[in-house]
Write a protein that holds these residues in place. Structure first.
Motif, mmCIF file in Angstrom:
data_model
loop_
_atom_site.group_PDB
_atom_site.id
_atom_site.type_symbol
_atom_site.label_atom_id
_atom_site.label_comp_id
_atom_site.label_asym_id
_atom_site.label_seq_id
_atom_site.Cartn_x
_atom_site.Cartn_y
_atom_site.Cartn_z
ATOM 1 N N ALA A 28 0.785 -1.364 0.118
ATOM 2 C CA ALA A 28 0.006 0.157 0.026
ATOM 3 C C ALA A 28 0.964 1.489 0.074
ATOM 4 N N PHE A 29 2.134 1.389 0.806
ATOM 5 C CA PHE A 29 2.876 2.352 0.683
ATOM 6 C C PHE A 29 3.457 2.414 -0.536
ATOM 7 N N ASP A 32 0.916 4.154 -2.425
ATOM 8 C CA ASP A 32 0.790 5.518 -2.190
ATOM 9 C C ASP A 32 1.836 6.523 -2.601
ATOM 10 N N TYR A 33 2.958 6.014 -2.390
ATOM 11 C CA TYR A 33 4.217 6.768 -2.852
ATOM 12 C C TYR A 33 4.443 6.960 -4.277
ATOM 13 N N SER A 54 -3.458 10.160 -3.382
ATOM 14 C CA SER A 54 -2.427 8.977 -3.312
ATOM 15 C C SER A 54 -2.672 8.060 -2.101
ATOM 16 N N TYR A 55 -2.814 8.927 -0.906
ATOM 17 C CA TYR A 55 -3.177 8.212 0.414
ATOM 18 C C TYR A 55 -4.477 7.320 0.108
ATOM 19 N N GLY A 58 -3.761 4.113 -1.803
ATOM 20 C CA GLY A 58 -3.002 3.312 -0.825
ATOM 21 C C GLY A 58 -3.891 2.542 0.283
#
Length: 144
Positions: A28-29, A32-33, A54-55, A58
């Motif tokens: 998920a990171f 997100d990233y 993006s959060y 994720g």
């Protein structure tokens, strides 16, 4: 044998669930990233809007993999309600993360990158524990 348990169907074993949750959190990171980079750099969105979007990407990734691979039991029958609770726990974790980073930088003098690593380790336990207790464990029966 342990590898088969780790890679198999959803498990009721809390240690297996936690190990899987760490892996899912890492995935998920990356979403997100990577989403932050793509949305800010290529789509030209403001970095705060890109970070928020993006959060959310994720979070959706984490939810979908968690309910299909990490946790054996689901307390909520309606996925929409389950997702809202899952998301609110994530928001609480995000707020705690920000507080922890600020505290570690401002009070203890850590660099923000080191503070992020320390805070992320604690928030991982918070998110896993809260989600397991509130969403993915059988309701405890009350003694009469």
């Amino acid at each position: 044998m342990m590898l088969k348990k780790l890679l198999g169907a959803p498990s009721a074993n809390s240690l297996i669930q936690f190990i899987r949750y760490v892996f899912v959190g890492g995935m998920a990171f990356v979403v997100d990233y990577g989403g932050l980079f793509v949305l800010a750099h290529f789509a030209g969105l403001h970095y705060l809007l890109a970070a928020s979007m993006s959060y959310l990407l994720g979070m959706v990734c984490n939810y979908l993999i968690s309910v299909n691979w990490v946790f054996h039991f689901r307390r909520e029958a309606q996925w929409q309600r389950e997702f809202v609770i899952f998301f609110l726990i994530g928001i609480a974790g995000l707020i705690l993360n920000g507080f922890a980073i600020s505290l570690l930088v401002e009070v203890f003098g850590l660099t923000y990158m080191l503070a992020k690593l320390v805070a992320a380790a604690f928030i991982l336990f918070f998110n896993f524990g809260a989600r397991k207790v509130l969403l993915f464990s059988a309701a405890r029966t009350q003694s009469r």
